[in-house]
Design a protein around this motif. Structure first.
Motif, PDB file in Angstrom:
ATOM      1  N   GLN A   1       4.477 -17.691   1.102  1.00  0.00           N
ATOM      2  CA  GLN A   1       2.883 -18.328   1.087  1.00  0.00           C
ATOM      3  C   GLN A   1       2.098 -17.052   1.423  1.00  0.00           C
ATOM      4  OE1 GLN A   1       5.678 -19.742   2.005  1.00  0.00           O
ATOM      5  NE2 GLN A   1       5.579 -21.829   0.852  1.00  0.00           N
ATOM      6  N   ALA A   2       2.273 -16.416   2.747  1.00  0.00           N
ATOM      7  CA  ALA A   2       1.245 -15.517   3.030  1.00  0.00           C
ATOM      8  C   ALA A   2       1.346 -14.409   2.444  1.00  0.00           C
ATOM      9  CB  ALA A   2       1.677 -15.244   4.576  1.00  0.00           C
ATOM     10  N   ASP A   3       2.675 -13.798   1.943  1.00  0.00           N
ATOM     11  CA  ASP A   3       2.773 -12.795   1.006  1.00  0.00           C
ATOM     12  C   ASP A   3       1.789 -12.849  -0.203  1.00  0.00           C
ATOM     13  OD1 ASP A   3       4.504 -11.884   2.638  1.00  0.00           O
ATOM     14  OD2 ASP A   3       6.246 -12.078   1.951  1.00  0.00           O
ATOM     15  N   LEU A   4       2.058 -14.003  -0.909  1.00  0.00           N
ATOM     16  CA  LEU A   4       1.407 -14.220  -2.488  1.00  0.00           C
ATOM     17  C   LEU A   4      -0.240 -14.209  -2.185  1.00  0.00           C
ATOM     18  CD1 LEU A   4       3.928 -16.895  -3.845  1.00  0.00           C
ATOM     19  CD2 LEU A   4       3.575 -14.369  -4.380  1.00  0.00           C
ATOM     20  N   LYS A   5      -0.605 -14.754  -1.170  1.00  0.00           N
ATOM     21  CA  LYS A   5      -2.091 -14.812  -0.922  1.00  0.00           C
ATOM     22  C   LYS A   5      -2.427 -13.449  -0.448  1.00  0.00           C
ATOM     23  CE  LYS A   5      -1.792 -19.451   1.558  1.00  0.00           C
ATOM     24  NZ  LYS A   5      -1.986 -20.090   2.899  1.00  0.00           N
ATOM     25  N   THR A   6      -1.769 -12.640   0.158  1.00  0.00           N
ATOM     26  CA  THR A   6      -2.067 -11.317   0.233  1.00  0.00           C
ATOM     27  C   THR A   6      -2.075 -10.355  -1.048  1.00  0.00           C
ATOM     28  OG1 THR A   6      -1.123 -11.407   2.739  1.00  0.00           O
ATOM     29  CG2 THR A   6      -1.756  -9.259   1.747  1.00  0.00           C
TER      30      THR A   6
ATOM     31  N   ALA B   1       6.436  -2.418  -6.863  1.00  0.00           N
ATOM     32  CA  ALA B   1       6.668  -2.497  -5.289  1.00  0.00           C
ATOM     33  C   ALA B   1       7.274  -3.790  -4.732  1.00  0.00           C
ATOM     34  CB  ALA B   1       5.366  -2.316  -4.382  1.00  0.00           C
ATOM     35  N   LEU B   2       7.941  -3.728  -3.864  1.00  0.00           N
ATOM     36  CA  LEU B   2       8.595  -4.918  -3.488  1.00  0.00           C
ATOM     37  C   LEU B   2       8.808  -4.978  -2.042  1.00  0.00           C
ATOM     38  CD1 LEU B   2      11.927  -4.887  -2.628  1.00  0.00           C
ATOM     39  CD2 LEU B   2      12.079  -4.424  -4.955  1.00  0.00           C
ATOM     40  N   LYS B   3       8.888  -6.171  -1.411  1.00  0.00           N
ATOM     41  CA  LYS B   3       9.119  -6.264   0.082  1.00  0.00           C
ATOM     42  C   LYS B   3      10.121  -7.478   0.510  1.00  0.00           C
ATOM     43  CE  LYS B   3       7.179  -9.122   2.884  1.00  0.00           C
ATOM     44  NZ  LYS B   3       6.464  -9.476   3.785  1.00  0.00           N
TER      45      LYS B   3
ATOM     46  N   SER C   1       2.929  -6.275   5.949  1.00  0.00           N
ATOM     47  CA  SER C   1       3.935  -5.669   5.125  1.00  0.00           C
ATOM     48  C   SER C   1       3.523  -6.025   3.595  1.00  0.00           C
ATOM     49  CB  SER C   1       5.446  -6.018   5.599  1.00  0.00           C
ATOM     50  OG  SER C   1       5.654  -7.349   5.443  1.00  0.00           O
ATOM     51  N   ALA C   2       3.025  -7.163   3.536  1.00  0.00           N
ATOM     52  CA  ALA C   2       2.723  -7.674   2.117  1.00  0.00           C
ATOM     53  C   ALA C   2       1.378  -6.749   1.597  1.00  0.00           C
ATOM     54  CB  ALA C   2       2.386  -9.067   2.060  1.00  0.00           C
ATOM     55  N   ALA C   3       0.651  -6.420   2.685  1.00  0.00           N
ATOM     56  CA  ALA C   3      -0.560  -5.706   2.049  1.00  0.00           C
ATOM     57  C   ALA C   3      -0.147  -4.148   1.837  1.00  0.00           C
ATOM     58  CB  ALA C   3      -1.669  -5.714   3.148  1.00  0.00           C
ATOM     59  N   ILE C   4       0.605  -3.788   2.607  1.00  0.00           N
ATOM     60  CA  ILE C   4       1.193  -2.393   2.273  1.00  0.00           C
ATOM     61  C   ILE C   4       1.865  -2.380   1.002  1.00  0.00           C
ATOM     62  CG2 ILE C   4       3.060  -0.570   2.875  1.00  0.00           C
ATOM     63  CD1 ILE C   4       2.447  -1.464   6.006  1.00  0.00           C
ATOM     64  N   THR C   5       2.733  -3.253   0.669  1.00  0.00           N
ATOM     65  CA  THR C   5       3.266  -3.298  -0.705  1.00  0.00           C
ATOM     66  C   THR C   5       2.368  -3.615  -1.708  1.00  0.00           C
ATOM     67  OG1 THR C   5       5.187  -4.698   0.369  1.00  0.00           O
ATOM     68  CG2 THR C   5       5.076  -4.725  -2.004  1.00  0.00           C
ATOM     69  N   ALA C   6       1.535  -4.238  -1.578  1.00  0.00           N
ATOM     70  CA  ALA C   6       0.250  -4.532  -2.631  1.00  0.00           C
ATOM     71  C   ALA C   6      -0.520  -3.335  -3.016  1.00  0.00           C
ATOM     72  CB  ALA C   6      -0.822  -5.535  -2.257  1.00  0.00           C
ATOM     73  N   GLU C   7      -0.821  -2.323  -1.653  1.00  0.00           N
ATOM     74  CA  GLU C   7      -1.115  -0.899  -1.830  1.00  0.00           C
ATOM     75  C   GLU C   7      -0.270  -0.083  -2.798  1.00  0.00           C
ATOM     76  OE1 GLU C   7      -4.674  -0.314  -1.313  1.00  0.00           O
ATOM     77  OE2 GLU C   7      -4.626  -2.400  -1.425  1.00  0.00           O
ATOM     78  N   LEU C   8       1.091  -0.046  -2.398  1.00  0.00           N
ATOM     79  CA  LEU C   8       1.964   0.778  -3.069  1.00  0.00           C
ATOM     80  C   LEU C   8       2.014   0.563  -4.324  1.00  0.00           C
ATOM     81  CD1 LEU C   8       4.816   1.090  -0.196  1.00  0.00           C
ATOM     82  CD2 LEU C   8       2.796   2.799  -0.734  1.00  0.00           C
ATOM     83  N   ALA C   9       1.919  -0.757  -4.883  1.00  0.00           N
ATOM     84  CA  ALA C   9       1.748  -1.193  -6.212  1.00  0.00           C
ATOM     85  C   ALA C   9       0.726  -0.817  -6.964  1.00  0.00           C
ATOM     86  CB  ALA C   9       1.832  -2.675  -6.317  1.00  0.00           C
ATOM     87  N   ARG C  10      -0.471  -0.692  -6.158  1.00  0.00           N
ATOM     88  CA  ARG C  10      -1.494  -0.155  -6.817  1.00  0.00           C
ATOM     89  C   ARG C  10      -1.704   1.365  -6.999  1.00  0.00           C
ATOM     90  NH1 ARG C  10      -6.137  -3.427  -6.778  1.00  0.00           N
ATOM     91  NH2 ARG C  10      -7.344  -1.592  -5.851  1.00  0.00           N
ATOM     92  N   GLY C  11      -0.600   2.171  -6.489  1.00  0.00           N
ATOM     93  CA  GLY C  11      -0.617   3.498  -6.566  1.00  0.00           C
ATOM     94  C   GLY C  11      -0.965   4.286  -5.366  1.00  0.00           C
ATOM     95  N   ALA C  12      -1.184   3.429  -4.324  1.00  0.00           N
ATOM     96  CA  ALA C  12      -1.697   4.099  -2.923  1.00  0.00           C
ATOM     97  C   ALA C  12      -0.590   5.319  -2.258  1.00  0.00           C
ATOM     98  CB  ALA C  12      -2.077   3.374  -1.901  1.00  0.00           C
ATOM     99  N   ALA C  13      -0.987   6.269  -1.696  1.00  0.00           N
ATOM    100  CA  ALA C  13       0.055   6.831  -0.768  1.00  0.00           C
ATOM    101  C   ALA C  13       0.369   6.046   0.266  1.00  0.00           C
ATOM    102  CB  ALA C  13      -0.777   8.353  -0.380  1.00  0.00           C
TER     103      ALA C  13
END
Length: 264
Positions: free
Chosen positions: A22-27, A76-78, A215-227
């Motif tokens: 739930q927290a991951d999907l909200k993030t 990206a996945l977590k 960890s979800a926010a890092i995953t989201a940013e990696l999915a968006r192409g961030a370093a």
């Protein structure tokens, strides 16, 4: 039409809505990423604690991951709570062939000390999942289990990150919030180098789900192409905002607020 970033979370369901899937999907949603999920186990919990955990069959978990990735381009996945050896093995087999960036949150024990992984599964986690990680994100308690020694200082965390990296992950981010004096500070080992990420600590008793959210926010940013470093910085700022607006709900430890960006 611009490519829509897609991220996948593999973990446990938190019936109280504060952590886990739930927290991951909200993030993911807050950071403008389409979130998909594969559930490993179902927990009965609230702000006071976990009352029951029921694991799904490994075959059901693998089917979820394969159904998602067969149709959707997951960038990206977590992983989060995997609970037992069978689920760890199924996760490793399902994600090994994927080209997605892989963030492994080795959910073994909470910051408060609650054990969240069956003891016999720890070796499976080390042998099968850690070598697949582009980034591993243990808290201090989990890092202690992985290195088998006490961790009491910044120097200890730096050494632990290096030793954990020897188990196979490409990068290791140890969350230092479990140590007095290191609240708000996380250490990254990557390519033989150490980098610290620091923000002023937020004083609130309502921090349930903060590790999952990071960890979800890092995953989201990696999915968006961030370093990676930029993804970590953005994720820490997102968690800090959620803690500043934490939700004092229920009779125990409430969750951080995942919609704080909408509050202005």
């Amino acid at each position: 039409m611009a490519l829509i970033p897609i991220a996948l979370t593999i973990g446990g369901s938190d019936s109280g809505g504060g952590a886990g899937i739930q927290a991951d999907l909200k993030t993911f949603s807050a950071l403008q990423v389409h979130g998909c999920s594969a559930i490993t186990c179902v927990t009965a919990q609230n702000t006071r604690g976990v009352e029951r955990v029921d694991a799904l069959p490994p075959e059901a978990l693998r089917a979820q991951v394969e159904a998602v990735t067969r149709d959707l381009p997951v960038a990206a996945l977590k992983t989060g709570m995997l609970l037992n050896q069978g689920l760890i093995e199924a996760t490793a087999a399902a994600i090994a062939p994927l080209a997605a960036a892989r963030v492994i949150d080795p959910v073994m024990v909470s910051r408060a000390g609650a054990v969240l992984l069956e003891p016999e599964a720890i070796e499976a986690l080390k042998a099968q999942l850690l070598p697949l990680a582009d980034l591993l994100t243990p808290n201090v308690q989990e890092a202690r289990l992985l290195v088998g020694r006490p961790l009491e200082s910044a120097d200890d965390l730096e050494l632990a990150a290096e030793r954990i990296a020897a188990l196979g992950p490409k990068a290791v981010l140890i969350k230092g919030g479990g140590l007095r004096g290191l609240r708000g500070s996380d250490v990254l080992w990557r390519d033989g180098r150490i980098q610290w990420f620091r923000l002023a600590p937020i004083d609130t008793p309502h921090s349930h789900g903060s590790g999952c959210t990071l960890s979800a926010a890092i995953t989201a940013e990696l999915a968006r192409g961030a370093a990676l470093a930029a993804a970590i910085q953005t994720a820490k700022a997102f968690v800090a905002g959620g803690l500043r607006h934490a939700l004092a709900i229920g009779g125990g430890q409430g969750p951080l607020c995942h919609w704080h960006q909408a509050l202005g």
